[in-house]
Design an enzyme around this catalytic site. Structure first.
Site, PDB file in Angstrom:
ATOM      1  N   SER A  62       0.798  -1.212   0.083  1.00 32.61           N
ATOM      2  CA  SER A  62       0.199  -0.165  -0.015  1.00 32.61           C
ATOM      3  C   SER A  62       0.911   1.010   0.152  1.00 32.61           C
ATOM      4  O   SER A  62       2.196   1.253   0.374  1.00 32.61           O
ATOM      5  CB  SER A  62      -0.917   0.033   1.397  1.00 32.61           C
TER       6      SER A  62
HETATM    7  N1  SAH Z   1       0.292  -5.307   4.215  1.00 30.86           N
HETATM    8  C1  SAH Z   1       1.190  -5.565   3.179  1.00 30.86           C
HETATM    9  C2  SAH Z   1       0.320  -5.188   1.817  1.00 30.86           C
HETATM   10  C3  SAH Z   1      -0.020  -6.650   1.271  1.00 30.86           C
HETATM   11  S1  SAH Z   1      -1.052  -6.701  -0.187  1.00 30.86           S
HETATM   12  C4  SAH Z   1       2.393  -4.910   2.770  1.00 30.86           C
HETATM   13  O1  SAH Z   1       2.755  -4.096   3.690  1.00 30.86           O
HETATM   14  O2  SAH Z   1       3.154  -5.195   1.875  1.00 30.86           O
HETATM   15  C5  SAH Z   1      -2.363  -7.751   0.612  1.00 30.86           C
HETATM   16  C6  SAH Z   1      -1.947  -9.132   0.903  1.00 30.86           C
HETATM   17  O3  SAH Z   1      -3.161  -9.982   1.117  1.00 30.86           O
HETATM   18  C7  SAH Z   1      -1.165 -10.006  -0.326  1.00 30.86           C
HETATM   19  O4  SAH Z   1       0.066 -10.528   0.077  1.00 30.86           O
HETATM   20  C8  SAH Z   1      -2.023 -11.141  -0.390  1.00 30.86           C
HETATM   21  O5  SAH Z   1      -1.513 -12.330  -0.936  1.00 30.86           O
HETATM   22  C9  SAH Z   1      -2.822 -11.390   0.942  1.00 30.86           C
HETATM   23  N2  SAH Z   1      -4.029 -12.056   0.844  1.00 30.86           N
HETATM   24  C10 SAH Z   1      -5.091 -11.960  -0.058  1.00 30.86           C
HETATM   25  N3  SAH Z   1      -6.299 -12.907   0.552  1.00 30.86           N
HETATM   26  C11 SAH Z   1      -5.619 -13.397   1.613  1.00 30.86           C
HETATM   27  C12 SAH Z   1      -6.741 -14.158   2.565  1.00 30.86           C
HETATM   28  N4  SAH Z   1      -7.401 -14.541   2.490  1.00 30.86           N
HETATM   29  N5  SAH Z   1      -5.555 -14.421   3.862  1.00 30.86           N
HETATM   30  C13 SAH Z   1      -4.348 -14.131   4.268  1.00 30.86           C
HETATM   31  N6  SAH Z   1      -3.795 -13.191   3.078  1.00 30.86           N
HETATM   32  C14 SAH Z   1      -4.680 -12.878   2.059  1.00 30.86           C
END
Ligand code: SAH
Length: 213
Positions: A62
């Site tokens: 993000s």
């Molecule tokens: N907070 C993160 C941003 C991650 S983007 C950072 O600082 O980099 C969102 C993430 O959610 C992705 O890595 C994706 O794989 C994960 N995601 C999607 N669906 C999910 C689920 N059901 N359970 C856990 N993680 C999930």
């Protein structure tokens, strides 16, 4: 201080100027955590622009202002135990970990094993005490509940009840909610078992997946 550190402080100065950061602990953490160490090498120079960046496996980290806003809304304190759903590259978890400090804990659930593995290795190398678990965040992470707060960095259609049930009364759950049109929502669990809901405007996050899809 090298150029990247200076760029990070300049970014935080701009976020404060734009009223994007309210809490002092959020400001301190955003000044401390080296976002450039969480993005792919070829993106390092872009790490301190206020925008999302690709982190592999079709996922994105993000924009810094969004991490700041979500951290302000979650309002974690030193010593808290926090649940994150969606570890991604681990940057947001590191910011949270910086705030909860040595007496607190962050548990983070990531559905994509390759991302979880890389984030775990990186957080470890940089010295952040974050417990990264591979799993579907729809189930939260019951083993370490109850939490003093929880947040999702991927967007479900509605916030899973299971996650809400894993925070203590008085705690917040912060998440982007919706399919195409998403809004940033903060739930507060009340002592009587009810839940208060506030909306904090339109956002765009990757969808929350089911581990079987
Ligand atoms: N907070 C993160 C941003 C991650 S983007 C950072 O600082 O980099 C969102 C993430 O959610 C992705 O890595 C994706 O794989 C994960 N995601 C999607 N669906 C999910 C689920 N059901 N359970 C856990 N993680 C999930």
């Amino acid at each position: 201080m090298d150029a990247l550190d200076r760029a990070r402080h300049d970014l935080v100065d701009r976020l404060i100027e734009a009223d994007r950061i309210e809490r002092q602990s959020t400001e301190r953490a955003m000044r401390a955590v080296p976002r450039h160490a969480f993005v792919p090498d070829e993106r390092r120079e872009a790490a301190y622009r206020d925008r999302p960046l690709p982190i592999g496996e079709g996922q994105t980290i993000s924009a810094p202002h969004m991490v700041a806003t979500m951290t302000d809304l979650l309002a974690p304190d030193a010593g808290d135990r926090i649940l994150e759903v969606g570890t991604g590259c681990g940057y947001h978890a590191a910011v949270t970990s910086d705030i909860v400090g040595a007496d607190g804990t962050v548990h983070s659930v990531e559905v994509e094993p390759a991302l979880a593995e890389r984030a775990r290795e990186r957080l470890d190398r940089l010295g952040y005490d974050v417990h990264v678990h591979v799993g579907d965040g729809h189930a939260g992470w019951p083993n370490a509940a109850p939490y003093d707060g929880a947040y999702l960095t991927c967007a479900p259609e509605s916030i899973p009840d299971t996650v809400v049930e894993q925070v203590r009364p008085g705690a917040h759950v912060v998440a982007p909610v919706g399919r195409r049109r998403q809004e940033l929502v903060r739930l507060t669990r009340r002592a009587d078992g009810g839940v208060d809901r506030e909306s904090h405007g339109g956002v765009r996050f990757v969808p929350m997946r089911r581990s079987d899809s």
